[in-house]
Structures are given as structure tokens and as C-alpha cells.
Write a protein that holds these residues in place. Structure first.
Motif, PDB file in Angstrom:
ATOM      1  N   CYS A  60       0.848  -1.191   0.000  1.00  0.00           N
ATOM      2  CA  CYS A  60       0.000   0.000   0.000  1.00  0.00           C
ATOM      3  C   CYS A  60       0.884   1.242   0.000  1.00  0.00           C
ATOM      4  CB  CYS A  60      -0.902   0.017   1.227  1.00  0.00           C
ATOM      5  SG  CYS A  60      -2.105  -1.312   1.275  1.00  0.00           S
ATOM      6  N   HIS A  61       0.667   2.109  -0.972  1.00  0.00           N
ATOM      7  CA  HIS A  61       1.408   3.368  -1.078  1.00  0.00           C
ATOM      8  C   HIS A  61       0.437   4.522  -0.868  1.00  0.00           C
ATOM      9  CE1 HIS A  61       4.307   6.346  -2.274  1.00  0.00           C
ATOM     10  NE2 HIS A  61       3.411   6.842  -3.109  1.00  0.00           N
ATOM     11  N   ASN A  62       0.806   5.444   0.024  1.00  0.00           N
ATOM     12  CA  ASN A  62      -0.034   6.594   0.330  1.00  0.00           C
ATOM     13  C   ASN A  62       0.540   7.849  -0.325  1.00  0.00           C
ATOM     14  OD1 ASN A  62      -1.782   8.429   1.398  1.00  0.00           O
ATOM     15  ND2 ASN A  62      -1.042   8.283   3.490  1.00  0.00           N
ATOM     16  N   PRO A  63      -0.054   8.337  -1.426  1.00  0.00           N
ATOM     17  CA  PRO A  63       0.466   9.538  -2.086  1.00  0.00           C
ATOM     18  C   PRO A  63      -0.087  10.841  -1.513  1.00  0.00           C
ATOM     19  CG  PRO A  63      -1.290   8.620  -3.394  1.00  0.00           C
ATOM     20  CD  PRO A  63      -1.103   7.696  -2.208  1.00  0.00           C
ATOM     21  N   TYR A  64      -0.989  10.759  -0.527  1.00  0.00           N
ATOM     22  CA  TYR A  64      -1.677  11.944  -0.029  1.00  0.00           C
ATOM     23  C   TYR A  64      -1.041  12.479   1.249  1.00  0.00           C
ATOM     24  CZ  TYR A  64      -5.060  10.445  -3.433  1.00  0.00           C
ATOM     25  OH  TYR A  64      -5.653  10.068  -4.601  1.00  0.00           O
ATOM     26  N   VAL A  70      -4.185   1.224   7.288  1.00  0.00           N
ATOM     27  CA  VAL A  70      -4.664   0.147   6.426  1.00  0.00           C
ATOM     28  C   VAL A  70      -4.601  -1.181   7.175  1.00  0.00           C
ATOM     29  CG1 VAL A  70      -4.102   1.284   4.251  1.00  0.00           C
ATOM     30  CG2 VAL A  70      -2.366  -0.064   5.383  1.00  0.00           C
ATOM     31  N   SER A  71      -5.566  -2.046   6.909  1.00  0.00           N
ATOM     32  CA  SER A  71      -5.620  -3.381   7.509  1.00  0.00           C
ATOM     33  C   SER A  71      -5.889  -4.402   6.422  1.00  0.00           C
ATOM     34  CB  SER A  71      -6.744  -3.474   8.542  1.00  0.00           C
ATOM     35  OG  SER A  71      -6.563  -2.558   9.577  1.00  0.00           O
ATOM     36  N   LEU A  72      -5.230  -5.545   6.510  1.00  0.00           N
ATOM     37  CA  LEU A  72      -5.435  -6.637   5.568  1.00  0.00           C
ATOM     38  C   LEU A  72      -6.429  -7.624   6.160  1.00  0.00           C
ATOM     39  CD1 LEU A  72      -4.647  -8.207   2.981  1.00  0.00           C
ATOM     40  CD2 LEU A  72      -2.832  -9.294   4.338  1.00  0.00           C
ATOM     41  N   HIS A  73      -7.400  -8.020   5.355  1.00  0.00           N
ATOM     42  CA  HIS A  73      -8.415  -8.997   5.766  1.00  0.00           C
ATOM     43  C   HIS A  73      -8.343 -10.173   4.799  1.00  0.00           C
ATOM     44  CE1 HIS A  73     -10.119  -5.854   8.321  1.00  0.00           C
ATOM     45  NE2 HIS A  73      -9.928  -5.048   7.283  1.00  0.00           N
ATOM     46  N   VAL A  74      -8.232 -11.386   5.340  1.00  0.00           N
ATOM     47  CA  VAL A  74      -8.100 -12.586   4.523  1.00  0.00           C
ATOM     48  C   VAL A  74      -9.220 -13.550   4.891  1.00  0.00           C
ATOM     49  CG1 VAL A  74      -6.622 -14.530   3.893  1.00  0.00           C
ATOM     50  CG2 VAL A  74      -5.595 -12.319   4.438  1.00  0.00           C
ATOM     51  N   GLU A  75      -9.963 -13.988   3.877  1.00  0.00           N
ATOM     52  CA  GLU A  75     -11.016 -14.977   4.059  1.00  0.00           C
ATOM     53  C   GLU A  75     -10.563 -16.271   3.392  1.00  0.00           C
ATOM     54  OE1 GLU A  75     -15.571 -15.474   2.694  1.00  0.00           O
ATOM     55  OE2 GLU A  75     -15.021 -13.556   3.605  1.00  0.00           O
ATOM     56  N   VAL A  89      -2.086  -0.702  10.187  1.00  0.00           N
ATOM     57  CA  VAL A  89      -0.711  -0.229  10.016  1.00  0.00           C
ATOM     58  C   VAL A  89      -0.784   1.185   9.450  1.00  0.00           C
ATOM     59  CG1 VAL A  89       1.453  -0.611   8.795  1.00  0.00           C
ATOM     60  CG2 VAL A  89       0.133  -2.560   9.615  1.00  0.00           C
ATOM     61  N   ARG A  90       0.010   2.092  10.019  1.00  0.00           N
ATOM     62  CA  ARG A  90       0.002   3.488   9.561  1.00  0.00           C
ATOM     63  C   ARG A  90       0.798   3.625   8.276  1.00  0.00           C
ATOM     64  NH1 ARG A  90      -0.578   7.756  13.695  1.00  0.00           N
ATOM     65  NH2 ARG A  90       1.012   8.814  12.489  1.00  0.00           N
ATOM     66  N   THR A  96       5.295   3.576   1.615  1.00  0.00           N
ATOM     67  CA  THR A  96       4.741   2.294   1.179  1.00  0.00           C
ATOM     68  C   THR A  96       4.897   1.301   2.320  1.00  0.00           C
ATOM     69  OG1 THR A  96       5.356   2.743  -1.104  1.00  0.00           O
ATOM     70  CG2 THR A  96       4.907   0.454  -0.534  1.00  0.00           C
ATOM     71  N   VAL A  97       3.810   0.601   2.642  1.00  0.00           N
ATOM     72  CA  VAL A  97       3.842  -0.413   3.697  1.00  0.00           C
ATOM     73  C   VAL A  97       3.508  -1.767   3.093  1.00  0.00           C
ATOM     74  CG1 VAL A  97       3.299   1.173   5.576  1.00  0.00           C
ATOM     75  CG2 VAL A  97       1.451   0.042   4.377  1.00  0.00           C
ATOM     76  N   ARG A  98       4.029  -2.823   3.720  1.00  0.00           N
ATOM     77  CA  ARG A  98       3.794  -4.202   3.259  1.00  0.00           C
ATOM     78  C   ARG A  98       2.983  -4.921   4.328  1.00  0.00           C
ATOM     79  NH1 ARG A  98       6.086  -9.242   3.918  1.00  0.00           N
ATOM     80  NH2 ARG A  98       6.080 -10.541   2.060  1.00  0.00           N
ATOM     81  N   LEU A  99       1.889  -5.560   3.899  1.00  0.00           N
ATOM     82  CA  LEU A  99       1.038  -6.341   4.784  1.00  0.00           C
ATOM     83  C   LEU A  99       1.027  -7.782   4.293  1.00  0.00           C
ATOM     84  CD1 LEU A  99      -1.933  -3.838   4.789  1.00  0.00           C
ATOM     85  CD2 LEU A  99      -0.226  -4.057   6.559  1.00  0.00           C
ATOM     86  N   ALA A 100       0.989  -8.731   5.216  1.00  0.00           N
ATOM     87  CA  ALA A 100       1.005 -10.137   4.821  1.00  0.00           C
ATOM     88  C   ALA A 100       0.019 -10.920   5.685  1.00  0.00           C
ATOM     89  CB  ALA A 100       2.404 -10.715   4.964  1.00  0.00           C
ATOM     90  N   GLY A 101      -0.545 -11.959   5.095  1.00  0.00           N
ATOM     91  CA  GLY A 101      -1.456 -12.862   5.790  1.00  0.00           C
ATOM     92  C   GLY A 101      -1.457 -14.204   5.078  1.00  0.00           C
ATOM     93  N   ARG A 102      -2.097 -15.202   5.710  1.00  0.00           N
ATOM     94  CA  ARG A 102      -2.110 -16.521   5.073  1.00  0.00           C
ATOM     95  C   ARG A 102      -3.258 -17.354   5.610  1.00  0.00           C
ATOM     96  NH1 ARG A 102       0.129 -21.079   7.263  1.00  0.00           N
ATOM     97  NH2 ARG A 102       0.994 -21.611   5.239  1.00  0.00           N
ATOM     98  N   CYS A 103      -3.561 -18.402   4.869  1.00  0.00           N
ATOM     99  CA  CYS A 103      -4.496 -19.443   5.270  1.00  0.00           C
ATOM    100  C   CYS A 103      -3.712 -20.755   5.322  1.00  0.00           C
ATOM    101  CB  CYS A 103      -5.638 -19.582   4.253  1.00  0.00           C
ATOM    102  SG  CYS A 103      -6.726 -18.150   4.166  1.00  0.00           S
ATOM    103  N   TRP A 104      -4.281 -21.792   5.925  1.00  0.00           N
ATOM    104  CA  TRP A 104      -3.633 -23.102   5.910  1.00  0.00           C
ATOM    105  C   TRP A 104      -3.713 -23.718   4.527  1.00  0.00           C
ATOM    106  CZ3 TRP A 104      -0.421 -24.870   9.421  1.00  0.00           C
ATOM    107  CH2 TRP A 104      -0.486 -24.334  10.683  1.00  0.00           C
TER     108      TRP A 104
END
Length: 118
Positions: A60-64, A70-75, A89-90, A96-104
Motif C-alpha cells: 500500500c502506497h499513500n500519495p496523499y 490500512v488493515s489486511l483482511h483474509v477470508e 498499520v500506519r 509504502t507499507v507491506r502487509l502479509a497474511g495466510r491461510c492453511w
């Protein structure tokens, strides 16, 4: 005969006055609302989500000039696999911020939520 003349003259008078009052009423509220409305300030980081097997990565890149949380949601696809909602995450201005998530197993969907930072 007299009744029909009165009715005709009343009908003509109403027909002439009605459009004038409608025009005045139609334009007055628009001027009031236009003066009170502020233009929307641009806001929100631009995010790109990539799903690779059971892993999710978001950049996520914030140009403003305002900070975006920002929050990552994984289904997950399987009913027994736990869905996750990441912590906010601010994303500071021009950051630019990096978010990560996973499922089994498989990922069904992933999305980002945005919140204005105060």
C-alpha cells in the motif's frame, strides 16, 4: 355561464403563477447547498494485493498528505480454516507499507480496509 368564466380565469391565473413559483423553489436550495458543501479531500492509500497459494501480500502506497491506517483482511476457502483481520498499520504520506497474511489451505478472498488517522 358565470361559473365557467370564473373557473377559466382562475385556471389561467394558476397556470401562469405555478411555473414561476416552481422555478424560484427549484433554484433556491441549490444555491444554499453549494455554499455549505466542501470539496472532498483526496485520501486513501493505493493498495495492490497478490495471492500466491495460501499466502497473501499487499503493498500500500499513500500519495496523499494525510496518514491512512490500512488493515489486511483474509477470508479462507475451507470452512475449518480461520479467517484473519490484520491490525491497522500506519501508511504515512509518501510511504509504502507491506502487509502479509495466510491461510492453511486456499485463499477465498482478500481486501484492505482504510481508516483516517487523527
Amino acid at each position: 355561464m358565470r361559473l365557467s368564466r370564473r373557473l377559466a380565469s382562475t385556471t389561467v391565473a394558476v397556470a401562469l403563477v405555478l411555473p414561476l413559483s416552481y422555478e424560484a423553489a427549484a433554484h433556491a436550495p441549490a444555491r444554499v447547498h453549494a455554499a455549505t458543501e466542501r470539496p472532498a479531500e483526496p485520501y486513501g492509500a493505493e493498495c495492490r494485493i497478490r495471492v500466491s497459494g495460501s499466502e497473501v501480500t499487499a503493498l500500500c502506497h499513500n500519495p496523499y498528505p494525510r496518514t491512512d491506517r490500512v488493515s489486511l483482511h483474509v477470508e479462507c476457502a475451507r470452512w475449518w480454516d480461520l479467517d484473519t483481520d490484520g491490525l491497522p498499520v500506519r501508511a504515512e504520506p509518501a510511504q509504502t507499507v507491506r502487509l502479509a497474511g495466510r491461510c492453511w489451505k486456499e485463499v477465498d478472498s482478500a481486501w484492505i480496509s482504510h481508516h483516517r488517522d487523527r
